[in-house]
Every structure is written in structure tokens, then in C-alpha cells.
Motif scaffolding. Structure first.
Motif, PDB file in Angstrom:
ATOM      1  N   CYS A 278       0.826  -1.211   0.000  1.00 28.03           N
ATOM      2  CA  CYS A 278       0.000   0.000   0.000  1.00 28.03           C
ATOM      3  C   CYS A 278       0.859   1.259   0.000  1.00 28.03           C
ATOM      4  N   ASP A 279       1.986   1.252   0.725  1.00 31.74           N
ATOM      5  CA  ASP A 279       2.876   2.409   0.723  1.00 31.74           C
ATOM      6  C   ASP A 279       3.639   2.513  -0.591  1.00 31.74           C
ATOM      7  N   ARG A 280       3.960   1.367  -1.193  1.00 28.83           N
ATOM      8  CA  ARG A 280       4.624   1.406  -2.498  1.00 28.83           C
ATOM      9  C   ARG A 280       3.703   2.017  -3.548  1.00 28.83           C
ATOM     10  N   GLN A 281       2.421   1.715  -3.465  1.00 27.60           N
ATOM     11  CA  GLN A 281       1.456   2.282  -4.401  1.00 27.60           C
ATOM     12  C   GLN A 281       1.221   3.776  -4.150  1.00 27.60           C
ATOM     13  N   ALA A 282       1.518   4.222  -2.939  1.00 25.84           N
ATOM     14  CA  ALA A 282       1.348   5.645  -2.618  1.00 25.84           C
ATOM     15  C   ALA A 282       2.391   6.515  -3.301  1.00 25.84           C
ATOM     16  N   VAL A 283       3.515   5.938  -3.721  1.00 27.63           N
ATOM     17  CA  VAL A 283       4.579   6.717  -4.368  1.00 27.63           C
ATOM     18  C   VAL A 283       4.110   7.297  -5.701  1.00 27.63           C
ATOM     19  N   ARG A 285       1.146   7.703  -6.702  1.00 27.19           N
ATOM     20  CA  ARG A 285       0.006   8.570  -6.402  1.00 27.19           C
ATOM     21  C   ARG A 285       0.500   9.932  -5.928  1.00 27.19           C
ATOM     22  N   GLY A 286       1.529   9.923  -5.093  1.00 27.94           N
ATOM     23  CA  GLY A 286       2.090  11.185  -4.624  1.00 27.94           C
ATOM     24  C   GLY A 286       2.675  12.008  -5.760  1.00 27.94           C
ATOM     25  N   LEU A 287       3.404  11.356  -6.668  1.00 25.52           N
ATOM     26  CA  LEU A 287       3.976  12.066  -7.817  1.00 25.52           C
ATOM     27  C   LEU A 287       2.880  12.615  -8.721  1.00 25.52           C
ATOM     28  N   ALA A 288       1.793  11.894  -8.849  1.00 28.86           N
ATOM     29  CA  ALA A 288       0.690  12.361  -9.692  1.00 28.86           C
ATOM     30  C   ALA A 288       0.055  13.623  -9.126  1.00 28.86           C
ATOM     31  N   PHE A 289      -0.133  13.659  -7.802  1.00 27.30           N
ATOM     32  CA  PHE A 289      -0.805  14.798  -7.174  1.00 27.30           C
ATOM     33  C   PHE A 289       0.104  16.010  -6.986  1.00 27.30           C
ATOM     34  N   VAL A 290       1.380  15.877  -7.289  1.00 28.43           N
ATOM     35  CA  VAL A 290       2.312  16.996  -7.166  1.00 28.43           C
ATOM     36  C   VAL A 290       2.865  17.403  -8.523  1.00 28.43           C
ATOM     37  N   LEU A 291       3.449  16.453  -9.244  1.00 29.80           N
ATOM     38  CA  LEU A 291       4.153  16.735 -10.494  1.00 29.80           C
ATOM     39  C   LEU A 291       3.264  16.549 -11.718  1.00 29.80           C
ATOM     40  N   MET A 307      -5.460  11.163 -10.382  1.00 29.16           N
ATOM     41  CA  MET A 307      -6.279  12.233  -9.830  1.00 29.16           C
ATOM     42  C   MET A 307      -7.738  12.063 -10.242  1.00 29.16           C
ATOM     43  N   GLN A 308      -7.954  11.696 -11.490  1.00 33.24           N
ATOM     44  CA  GLN A 308      -9.324  11.530 -11.966  1.00 33.24           C
ATOM     45  C   GLN A 308     -10.062  10.444 -11.188  1.00 33.24           C
ATOM     46  N   SER A 309      -9.388   9.336 -10.915  1.00 37.99           N
ATOM     47  CA  SER A 309     -10.054   8.230 -10.234  1.00 37.99           C
ATOM     48  C   SER A 309     -10.379   8.552  -8.789  1.00 37.99           C
ATOM     49  N   GLY A 361      -4.974  10.221  -1.007  1.00 41.48           N
ATOM     50  CA  GLY A 361      -4.633   8.848  -0.699  1.00 41.48           C
ATOM     51  C   GLY A 361      -3.205   8.631  -0.264  1.00 41.48           C
ATOM     52  N   PHE A 362      -2.485   9.700   0.060  1.00 42.88           N
ATOM     53  CA  PHE A 362      -1.131   9.545   0.582  1.00 42.88           C
ATOM     54  C   PHE A 362      -0.842  10.690   1.540  1.00 42.88           C
ATOM     55  N   VAL A 363       0.140  10.492   2.393  1.00 41.02           N
ATOM     56  CA  VAL A 363       0.568  11.557   3.288  1.00 41.02           C
ATOM     57  C   VAL A 363       2.085  11.593   3.304  1.00 41.02           C
ATOM     58  N   GLU A 364       2.648  12.797   3.226  1.00 37.03           N
ATOM     59  CA  GLU A 364       4.086  12.956   3.301  1.00 37.03           C
ATOM     60  C   GLU A 364       4.538  12.859   4.753  1.00 37.03           C
ATOM     61  N   THR A 365       5.656  12.203   4.980  1.00 39.92           N
ATOM     62  CA  THR A 365       6.201  12.112   6.330  1.00 39.92           C
ATOM     63  C   THR A 365       7.716  12.142   6.255  1.00 39.92           C
ATOM     64  N   THR A 366       8.362  12.634   7.291  1.00 38.75           N
ATOM     65  CA  THR A 366       9.822  12.668   7.284  1.00 38.75           C
ATOM     66  C   THR A 366      10.415  11.299   7.501  1.00 38.75           C
TER      67      THR A 366
END
Length: 452
Positions: A278-283, A285-291, A307-309, A361-366
């Protein structure tokens, strides 16, 4: 600022034929190792460097107003003086020349050229100031690389119709861009329309920490705003404003002036926080919502499928005419990249409210790993120094966008400040040196791997 524009074979062959590590490259890195046509440069923005907010006919910008309201910025700092570049630009150009840079990326203050936006005349002193910068750069063999809009816009546009929330700003941005093309395009060969649309949307309209300071709970406690809706509208208007300016440039200026035009998107790289699918799939998703939020429409004519889905009808829709306008509206991609963050899935597991944007569907964390944090030494780091993340991001962009020419328009290290730090302490800049060596080595490694 760096450029990477080589045409290469497929990544299947590249991965097989090169095995040189980043550390091996870093040990002996030098400027001569980079390919012909690679550009080294420096980068600034108008509000962060110029100062002189009320001189020679300049109008108020949104940052001039926002930074003077108590509590909006840390320690009530503002850009009234900044680096005093408005008065010291000759010294600054000379310093750049002494560094041997190829290009200087700077932005034009919209309020210095059009103090009242579209509602007033062009300020001749503003035109003269940027002409002097451009001419002095060229005299020293430094290519000007110009950003038309880098976060600051005339305050009057905020007050008249809400700035980037309104589609009216598309018209006004194109008007401003046309003035820039007419005034400087005979000498400027590299144009950036807008800097970091998705970051502006997040900081100005979701968290409220940039002007105009709009947000809603749980993301912030602003006077007004809607953190779920407004960021999407703002990016939508920015992308259409960009595409209309590009259309104008290509129709009326490009053939005669011989320049190129693109946009700058920002992105950290992401790695999964946990060794879980699930965290691997968030990567991605994170790039899609930013870049990809910014670049997919300009390359393919559509927002990213990720983003559309997730957002569905919340996401603004491009008309057929608009899709035709925005698709392919890039001569190059500009990328601002500083480091890497770890991401945790929020679609199957709970994440704290207000942590980035849980709807994505993702959250950034340090995270908790051993990479070097940048930022507050107490541990509240904004991101991590992870050179391998730079290589991964470049690979992602190259593959997703079919090897469109790319410029690394920002990359660097901001050392944490200490209360008792002296000028001599600041000059012992070993961490920044190490950062640049590592990230340049990562870039060189990526170039060598791709050229196999």
C-alpha cells in the motif's frame, strides 16, 4: 540550474550497459564530465531578491501586502530590502560572471511592469530595469532565462476578482506575457511562463501560508477559503493561462525571436515509508498529485488518471477546445527538486487530518530512516538529502513524458540557522558543498546511464 536534453535509447538497454555508481562518480566529478550543451546557472525570483517595493512606479504585489500583515510570515520578515538587487544588480551580475555560470534564471515582477495590472499603463522604469539586467548579462556571456510569473502578482488583481481563483486572470496573464515578449524577447531565448503551480495551490489556497492566505479547516484557520476546491481551480487557471501565453508566443514571436518556452513544476521524490504494498502504491500517487498534476495536461491534454479516479467530479474539466490548446504546450520542462520524503498510504489506513491532503490517498512524512534531514535540527525536517531520489525522479519524468527536453531550474540546500551563528560560521559551508557534489553526481550518473 542544470539542463539535460540528450536523446537516448530505451531504459531496458540503459540498465544493462552501465553499472557505475553515484559514489564512484562523486569522487571525481568535474564540470568537464557533463555533455556539450549542459548549462550551469543560478536562479532567483523578484520578490526574494529585488527589494525597492515602492520605487520608480512599482505597484503593490500580493507579497508586499501579505508579508506586512502580522503573523503571516515568520518573525514578521518581508522583502522590502531583501538582497537589494534593484540597486545592486551590477554587483550581482559581476559575481555571477566570476562564478563562470552559463545562465541566470530570474523572474519579472508583474507589479513593477504593470502596477495596476491590466487596469493601468506600462511602467517604463520597470521595463528599463529588466533591460539593464538582460543587457549586462549578455555583455558577460550569461544567457538570461526568464520566469514571467514567480508567485507575485499585482495586489489589484487579488482585490478586483480574487487573483488565480478567477478565470479572468488568464486574460491578464497573457497581456503581461505579451508585454514581456515584446520588450525583452529579442534577447531572451528561454521563457518560463509560471513557476510551481501545484506549490502555489498548496501553500496559498490549501494551507494559507502564501498570499492571498486562503484555506479552511483542517488544513488551516484562514479568514476565508476552501482547501478542497480552490487549489484545483487555481492550477486549472494557471495551466490555461500558460497554454494561452504559449499559443501567443508561438504564433507571433517564436519564429522571429528564436526562443523556447516552458513551465516549471516542483517535485520531491518519494519512497515508501513501510515495506508494504500500500505504501509502495502511494509513491506514484504522490507524484501524480504533485508533479503530473501540472505536466500531464500540458503533454497529454488530460489530468493524470490517478487524480481523476480519486477526485472524480471535483476535478475541473477541460473543454475539447481547451484540451487542444493545452496539449503539447511545452518546448521544455523545468523541474525544481531539492530532496526526498517518505510516503504513507491513506487510502487503506488512517492518516492524521490536515497532513498534506488525505483525499489524495497519501501523506508525506519525514520517516525514520538514516538519510540526512534538511531543515530544523530538532527533527522537523522538510525533506531529506537523498541523491538517489534525484536519479529516480529524472527517470520517472523522462519515461512518463517521452524525453521532452528538461532543465533542472532549482536545486540546492538551505542550512538550518542558529541563533549565535556568525558570518564566518556561514562561510564554512561544507554541508551545502557536499549536497551539490552529491546531487550533481547523481545527475551525471543518470546522464551516463542513459547515454549507454
Amino acid at each position: 540550474m542544470m539542463k539535460m536534453v540528450e536523446k537516448h535509447m530505451s531504459f531496458v538497454i540503459i540498465l544493462l550497459c552501465c553499472v557505475q555508481s553515484t559514489h564512484e562518480v562523486e569522487d571525481g566529478i568535474s564540470r568537464s564530465h557533463f555533455p556539450k550543451g549542459f548549462l550551469f546557472g543560478t536562479s532567483t525570483s523578484s520578490y526574494q531578491i529585488e527589494g525597492a517595493p515602492f520605487e520608480d512606479g512599482k505597484g503593490l504585489s500580493n507579497w508586499d501586502v501579505f508579508s506586512h500583515k502580522p503573523g503571516n510570515v515568520e518573525n514578521d520578515e518581508n522583502g522590502d530590502t531583501a538582497d537589494d538587487h534593484y540597486h545592486r544588480y551590477l554587483e550581482d551580475v559581476e559575481l555571477m560572471s566570476s562564478l563562470g555560470v552559463d545562465v541566470y534564471r530570474f523572474s519579472i515582477s508583474w507589479a513593477r511592469i504593470l502596477p495596476r495590472g491590466i487596469f493601468g499603463d506600462i511602467n517604463p522604469s520597470g521595463i528599463k530595469f529588466y533591460n539593464k539586467i538582460i543587457d549586462n548579462l549578455l555583455l558577460r556571456g550569461i544567457e538570461p532565462f526568464v520566469t514571467i510569473h514567480h508567485h507575485d502578482l499585482p495586489q489589484v488583481l487579488e482585490e478586483r476578482y480574487g487573483g488565480w481563483i478567477s478565470p479572468l486572470i488568464q486574460r491578464d496573464f497573457v497581456h503581461f506575457a505579451e508585454i514581456c515578449f515584446n520588450s525583452f524577447g529579442d534577447r531572451v531565448k528561454y521563457w518560463i511562463t509560471i513557476n510551481e503551480p501545484s506549490l502555489v495551490a498548496k501553500l496559498a489556497y490549501m494551507e494559507g501560508t502564501y498570499p492571498p492566505g486562503r484555506c479552511s479547516p483542517p488544513f488551516g484557520n484562514c479568514y476565508t477559503g476552501n482547501s478542497d476546491v480552490e487549489p484545483l481551480i487555481v492550477v486549472h487557471n494557471m495551466l490555461l493561462a500558460h497554454a494561452k501565453a504559449v499559443e501567443l508566443y508561438r504564433k507571433h514571436f517564436q519564429a522571429k525571436q528564436g526562443g523556447s518556452i516552458g513551465i516549471v513544476a516542483q517535485s520531491l521524490m518519494y519512497e515508501p515509508l513501510r515495506d508494504e504494498e500500500c505504501d509502495r502504491q502511494a509513491v506514484p500517487r504522490g507524484l501524480a498529485f504533485v508533479l503530473a498534476w501540472v505536466l500531464d495536461p500540458l503533454v497529454f491534454g488530460e489530468y493524470p488518471s490517478e487524480m481523476q479516479s480519486i477526485l472524480g467530479s471535483q476535478l475541473p474539466v477541460f473543454s475539447l477546445e481547451e484540451k487542444s490548446l493545452i496539449k503539447g504546450s511545452l518546448d521544455f520542462i523545468g523541474i525544481n527538486h531539492y530532496g526526498t520524503l517518505y510516503v504513507k498510504d491513506c487510502s487503506l489506513s488512517s492518516c492524521p487530518l490536515g497532513a498534506d491532503h488525505p483525499i489524495s490517498g497519501f501523506v508525506e512524512t519525514t520517516g525514520t530512516r538514516d538519510d540526512i534531514p534538511i531543515g530544523d535540527p530538532t527533527g522537523k525536517a522538510k525533506f531529506f538529502v537523498v541523491p538517489r531520489g534525484f536519479e529516480k525522479l529524472l527517470e520517472y519524468i523522462k519515461i512518463r513524458y517521452h524525453n521532452i527536453p528538461m532543465y533542472i531550474t532549482e536545486n540546492g540546500y538551505s542550512s538550518p540557522s542558529k541563533p549565535d551563528e556568525t558570518v564566518d560560521d556561514l562561510l564554512q559551508d561544507f554541508k551545502r558543498i557536499d549536497y551539490h557534489k552529491a546531487y550533481l553526481a547523481a545527475l551525471l550518473s543518470a546522464i551516463r546511464r542513459e547515454r549507454c
